[in-house]
Design a protein around this motif. Structure first.
Motif, PDB file in Angstrom:
ATOM      1  N   GLU A   9     123.307 -56.613  82.762  1.00 29.02           N
ATOM      2  CA  GLU A   9     124.639 -57.244  82.867  1.00 29.02           C
ATOM      3  C   GLU A   9     125.406 -56.736  84.090  1.00 29.02           C
ATOM      4  OE1 GLU A   9     123.873 -54.075  80.376  1.00 29.02           O
ATOM      5  OE2 GLU A   9     123.553 -56.145  79.734  1.00 29.02           O
ATOM      6  N   VAL A  10     125.040 -55.539  84.558  1.00 29.22           N
ATOM      7  CA  VAL A  10     125.651 -54.982  85.776  1.00 29.22           C
ATOM      8  C   VAL A  10     125.509 -55.960  86.946  1.00 29.22           C
ATOM      9  CG1 VAL A  10     125.318 -53.173  87.514  1.00 29.22           C
ATOM     10  CG2 VAL A  10     125.305 -52.594  85.093  1.00 29.22           C
ATOM     11  N   LEU A  11     124.383 -56.671  86.982  1.00 26.27           N
ATOM     12  CA  LEU A  11     124.115 -57.533  88.136  1.00 26.27           C
ATOM     13  C   LEU A  11     125.162 -58.629  88.279  1.00 26.27           C
ATOM     14  CD1 LEU A  11     120.237 -57.785  87.798  1.00 26.27           C
ATOM     15  CD2 LEU A  11     121.538 -56.514  89.519  1.00 26.27           C
ATOM     16  N   ALA A  12     125.518 -59.274  87.158  1.00 25.48           N
ATOM     17  CA  ALA A  12     126.505 -60.357  87.232  1.00 25.48           C
ATOM     18  C   ALA A  12     127.880 -59.809  87.622  1.00 25.48           C
ATOM     19  CB  ALA A  12     126.567 -61.097  85.905  1.00 25.48           C
ATOM     20  N   GLU A  13     128.173 -58.594  87.164  1.00 23.36           N
ATOM     21  CA  GLU A  13     129.475 -57.994  87.497  1.00 23.36           C
ATOM     22  C   GLU A  13     129.575 -57.642  88.980  1.00 23.36           C
ATOM     23  OE1 GLU A  13     129.818 -54.516  85.017  1.00 23.36           O
ATOM     24  OE2 GLU A  13     129.394 -55.697  83.214  1.00 23.36           O
ATOM     25  N   ARG A  14     128.507 -57.066  89.523  1.00 19.37           N
ATOM     26  CA  ARG A  14     128.615 -56.499  90.876  1.00 19.37           C
ATOM     27  C   ARG A  14     128.034 -57.409  91.967  1.00 19.37           C
ATOM     28  NH1 ARG A  14     127.816 -50.771  88.868  1.00 19.37           N
ATOM     29  NH2 ARG A  14     129.065 -50.926  86.960  1.00 19.37           N
ATOM     30  N   CYS A  15     127.105 -58.277  91.599  1.00 19.87           N
ATOM     31  CA  CYS A  15     126.462 -59.147  92.614  1.00 19.87           C
ATOM     32  C   CYS A  15     126.518 -60.595  92.134  1.00 19.87           C
ATOM     33  CB  CYS A  15     125.007 -58.781  92.831  1.00 19.87           C
ATOM     34  SG  CYS A  15     124.677 -57.034  92.883  1.00 19.87           S
ATOM     35  N   PRO A  16     127.716 -61.137  91.992  1.00 17.37           N
ATOM     36  CA  PRO A  16     127.866 -62.444  91.348  1.00 17.37           C
ATOM     37  C   PRO A  16     127.188 -63.589  92.103  1.00 17.37           C
ATOM     38  CG  PRO A  16     129.930 -61.741  92.355  1.00 17.37           C
ATOM     39  CD  PRO A  16     129.004 -60.578  92.430  1.00 17.37           C
ATOM     40  N   ASN A  17     126.886 -63.381  93.386  1.00 14.54           N
ATOM     41  CA  ASN A  17     126.341 -64.486  94.174  1.00 14.54           C
ATOM     42  C   ASN A  17     124.834 -64.428  94.402  1.00 14.54           C
ATOM     43  OD1 ASN A  17     128.748 -66.040  94.647  1.00 14.54           O
ATOM     44  ND2 ASN A  17     129.466 -64.244  95.774  1.00 14.54           N
ATOM     45  N   LEU A  18     124.156 -63.611  93.623  1.00 16.23           N
ATOM     46  CA  LEU A  18     122.697 -63.522  93.761  1.00 16.23           C
ATOM     47  C   LEU A  18     122.050 -64.883  93.580  1.00 16.23           C
ATOM     48  CD1 LEU A  18     121.129 -60.487  91.879  1.00 16.23           C
ATOM     49  CD2 LEU A  18     121.368 -60.852  94.335  1.00 16.23           C
ATOM     50  N   THR A  19     121.120 -65.225  94.476  1.00 14.46           N
ATOM     51  CA  THR A  19     120.326 -66.444  94.284  1.00 14.46           C
ATOM     52  C   THR A  19     118.877 -66.098  93.958  1.00 14.46           C
ATOM     53  OG1 THR A  19     119.845 -66.560  96.649  1.00 14.46           O
ATOM     54  CG2 THR A  19     121.746 -67.789  95.871  1.00 14.46           C
ATOM     55  N   TYR A  20     118.417 -64.906  94.377  1.00 11.93           N
ATOM     56  CA  TYR A  20     117.015 -64.525  94.188  1.00 11.93           C
ATOM     57  C   TYR A  20     116.967 -63.108  93.628  1.00 11.93           C
ATOM     58  CZ  TYR A  20     112.335 -62.919  95.466  1.00 11.93           C
ATOM     59  OH  TYR A  20     111.070 -62.382  95.439  1.00 11.93           O
ATOM     60  N   LEU A  21     116.228 -62.951  92.531  1.00  5.20           N
ATOM     61  CA  LEU A  21     116.120 -61.631  91.895  1.00  5.20           C
ATOM     62  C   LEU A  21     114.667 -61.374  91.530  1.00  5.20           C
ATOM     63  CD1 LEU A  21     117.348 -59.098  90.519  1.00  5.20           C
ATOM     64  CD2 LEU A  21     117.760 -60.526  88.490  1.00  5.20           C
ATOM     65  N   ASN A  22     114.140 -60.269  92.017  1.00  2.00           N
ATOM     66  CA  ASN A  22     112.758 -59.909  91.700  1.00  2.00           C
ATOM     67  C   ASN A  22     112.745 -58.649  90.839  1.00  2.00           C
ATOM     68  OD1 ASN A  22     110.079 -59.290  91.578  1.00  2.00           O
ATOM     69  ND2 ASN A  22     109.692 -59.468  93.768  1.00  2.00           N
ATOM     70  N   LEU A  23     112.318 -58.818  89.588  1.00  2.14           N
ATOM     71  CA  LEU A  23     112.209 -57.693  88.651  1.00  2.14           C
ATOM     72  C   LEU A  23     110.754 -57.475  88.246  1.00  2.14           C
ATOM     73  CD1 LEU A  23     115.307 -58.507  86.413  1.00  2.14           C
ATOM     74  CD2 LEU A  23     115.006 -56.401  87.722  1.00  2.14           C
ATOM     75  N   SER A  24     109.814 -57.929  89.064  1.00  5.00           N
ATOM     76  CA  SER A  24     108.393 -57.785  88.730  1.00  5.00           C
ATOM     77  C   SER A  24     108.027 -56.332  88.502  1.00  5.00           C
ATOM     78  CB  SER A  24     107.523 -58.296  89.884  1.00  5.00           C
ATOM     79  OG  SER A  24     107.874 -59.606  90.197  1.00  5.00           O
ATOM     80  N   GLY A  25     107.106 -56.105  87.589  1.00  3.55           N
ATOM     81  CA  GLY A  25     106.585 -54.759  87.395  1.00  3.55           C
ATOM     82  C   GLY A  25     107.595 -53.783  86.833  1.00  3.55           C
ATOM     83  N   ASN A  26     108.561 -54.277  86.046  1.00  2.78           N
ATOM     84  CA  ASN A  26     109.493 -53.384  85.360  1.00  2.78           C
ATOM     85  C   ASN A  26     109.184 -53.376  83.864  1.00  2.78           C
ATOM     86  OD1 ASN A  26     111.795 -52.121  87.088  1.00  2.78           O
ATOM     87  ND2 ASN A  26     111.441 -54.135  87.989  1.00  2.78           N
ATOM     88  N   LYS A  27     110.048 -52.729  83.079  1.00  6.31           N
ATOM     89  CA  LYS A  27     109.770 -52.545  81.647  1.00  6.31           C
ATOM     90  C   LYS A  27     110.571 -53.543  80.807  1.00  6.31           C
ATOM     91  CE  LYS A  27     107.181 -48.947  82.469  1.00  6.31           C
ATOM     92  NZ  LYS A  27     105.742 -49.207  82.486  1.00  6.31           N
ATOM     93  N   ILE A  28     110.603 -54.781  81.271  1.00  6.29           N
ATOM     94  CA  ILE A  28     111.399 -55.789  80.567  1.00  6.29           C
ATOM     95  C   ILE A  28     110.531 -56.480  79.527  1.00  6.29           C
ATOM     96  CG2 ILE A  28     112.640 -57.968  80.899  1.00  6.29           C
ATOM     97  CD1 ILE A  28     113.430 -56.651  83.669  1.00  6.29           C
ATOM     98  N   LYS A  29     110.946 -56.377  78.257  1.00  7.27           N
ATOM     99  CA  LYS A  29     110.056 -56.788  77.167  1.00  7.27           C
ATOM    100  C   LYS A  29     110.532 -58.017  76.418  1.00  7.27           C
ATOM    101  CE  LYS A  29     108.334 -52.128  75.957  1.00  7.27           C
ATOM    102  NZ  LYS A  29     109.103 -51.224  76.819  1.00  7.27           N
ATOM    103  N   ASP A  30     111.853 -58.259  76.361  1.00 11.89           N
ATOM    104  CA  ASP A  30     112.282 -59.348  75.479  1.00 11.89           C
ATOM    105  C   ASP A  30     113.373 -60.212  76.094  1.00 11.89           C
ATOM    106  OD1 ASP A  30     114.832 -58.001  74.873  1.00 11.89           O
ATOM    107  OD2 ASP A  30     113.498 -56.546  73.908  1.00 11.89           O
ATOM    108  N   LEU A  31     113.548 -61.384  75.488  1.00 19.19           N
ATOM    109  CA  LEU A  31     114.498 -62.367  76.009  1.00 19.19           C
ATOM    110  C   LEU A  31     115.937 -61.858  75.943  1.00 19.19           C
ATOM    111  CD1 LEU A  31     112.878 -65.483  74.321  1.00 19.19           C
ATOM    112  CD2 LEU A  31     112.903 -64.991  76.768  1.00 19.19           C
ATOM    113  N   GLY A  32     116.236 -61.036  74.952  1.00 18.48           N
ATOM    114  CA  GLY A  32     117.588 -60.492  74.837  1.00 18.48           C
ATOM    115  C   GLY A  32     118.007 -59.749  76.094  1.00 18.48           C
ATOM    116  N   THR A  33     117.054 -59.041  76.697  1.00 13.01           N
ATOM    117  CA  THR A  33     117.337 -58.279  77.924  1.00 13.01           C
ATOM    118  C   THR A  33     117.703 -59.223  79.063  1.00 13.01           C
ATOM    119  OG1 THR A  33     115.670 -56.698  77.203  1.00 13.01           O
ATOM    120  CG2 THR A  33     116.385 -56.533  79.480  1.00 13.01           C
ATOM    121  N   VAL A  34     116.963 -60.321  79.143  1.00 17.52           N
ATOM    122  CA  VAL A  34     117.129 -61.264  80.255  1.00 17.52           C
ATOM    123  C   VAL A  34     118.392 -62.114  80.083  1.00 17.52           C
ATOM    124  CG1 VAL A  34     116.029 -63.229  81.387  1.00 17.52           C
ATOM    125  CG2 VAL A  34     114.654 -61.295  80.644  1.00 17.52           C
TER     126      VAL A  34
END
Length: 245
Positions: free
Chosen positions: A85-110
């Protein structure tokens, strides 16, 4: 990774005597975060449009400064499992985000990315979440604003190369198609935009397979091949004569 430079030292190096306000792109890949936290970045980097922190052992984004002009954020190969949620607060204009190879497991996180209203492209290759049933459909449903997930849109059309403007070799991208035939599969390091090579892996596969990370397929293939090789060696040692002739 003991020898990696500390993040704040690396930032000073990359500044090359410029003021932080003058920097639009910053690449900090393979340096060392401070106990999993971002260190040395602050709000004075307000002109940043592209920030890359791949493979820096990040576990948290809590210390990300406000970067309102940031468009592209590379965070691949870290240890991030939440706190998006930090991303939307601090980088509201992101168009491209790469989170490959992290420990993201479920839809709730995303789900925390729903507030990134301008997000067009999201990469989650090699995250555990990609193993969920209906992974692609679920993400497209959850994040209505995105067009591309792992390099492909919902109709399995590949993202245009303009996504990769920042690559030095951008001008060579046009002849990718030709190279795909020539080089044996497994030559590429950066597989993200060569997914069309995936079709060589067996025409019978379902269309949506193409959206799978080529890298993941390769890894699986490699481990299968090495397992087979080991097996073959075992068989040979047990029955040395069985394969002669």
């Amino acid at each position: 990774m003991g020898g990696a430079m500390e993040m704040k030292k690396r930032i000073n190096l990359e500044l090359r005597n410029r003021a932080p306000e003058k920097v639009t792109e910053l690449v900090l890949d393979n340096c060392r975060s401070s106990n999993g936290e971002i260190e040395g970045l602050n709000d004075s980097f307000k002109e940043l449009e592209f920030l890359s922190m791949a493979n820096v052992e990040l576990t948290s984004l809590a210390k990300l400064p406000t970067l309102s002009k940031l468009r592209k954020l590379e965070l691949s190969d870290n240890v991030i499992s939440g706190g998006l949620e930090v991303l939307a607060e601090r980088c509201p204009n992101l168009t491209y985000l790469n989170l490959s190879g992290n420990k993201i497991k479920d839809l709730g996180t995303v789900e925390a990315l729903q507030n990134l209203k301008n997000l067009k492209s999201l990469d989650l290759f090699n995250c555990e979440i990609t193993n969920l049933e209906d992974y692609r459909d679920s993400i497209f449903e959850l994040l209505q604003q995105i067009t591309y997930l792992d390099g492909f849109d919902q109709e399995d059309n590949e993202a245009p190369d303009s996504e990769d403007d920042d690559d030095e070799d951008g001008d060579e991208d046009d002849d990718d198609e030709g190279e795909d035939e020539a080089g044996p599969p497994g030559e590429y390091e950066e597989e993200d935009d060569e997914d069309d090579g995936g079709s060589d892996l067996g025409e019978g596969e379902e269309e949506e397979e193409v959206g799978l990370s080529y890298l993941m397929k390769e890894e699986i293939q490699d481990s299968m091949i090495s397992a087979e090789a080991k097996l073959a060696t075992k068989i040979l040692t047990v029955f040395p004569n069985c394969c002669e002739g």
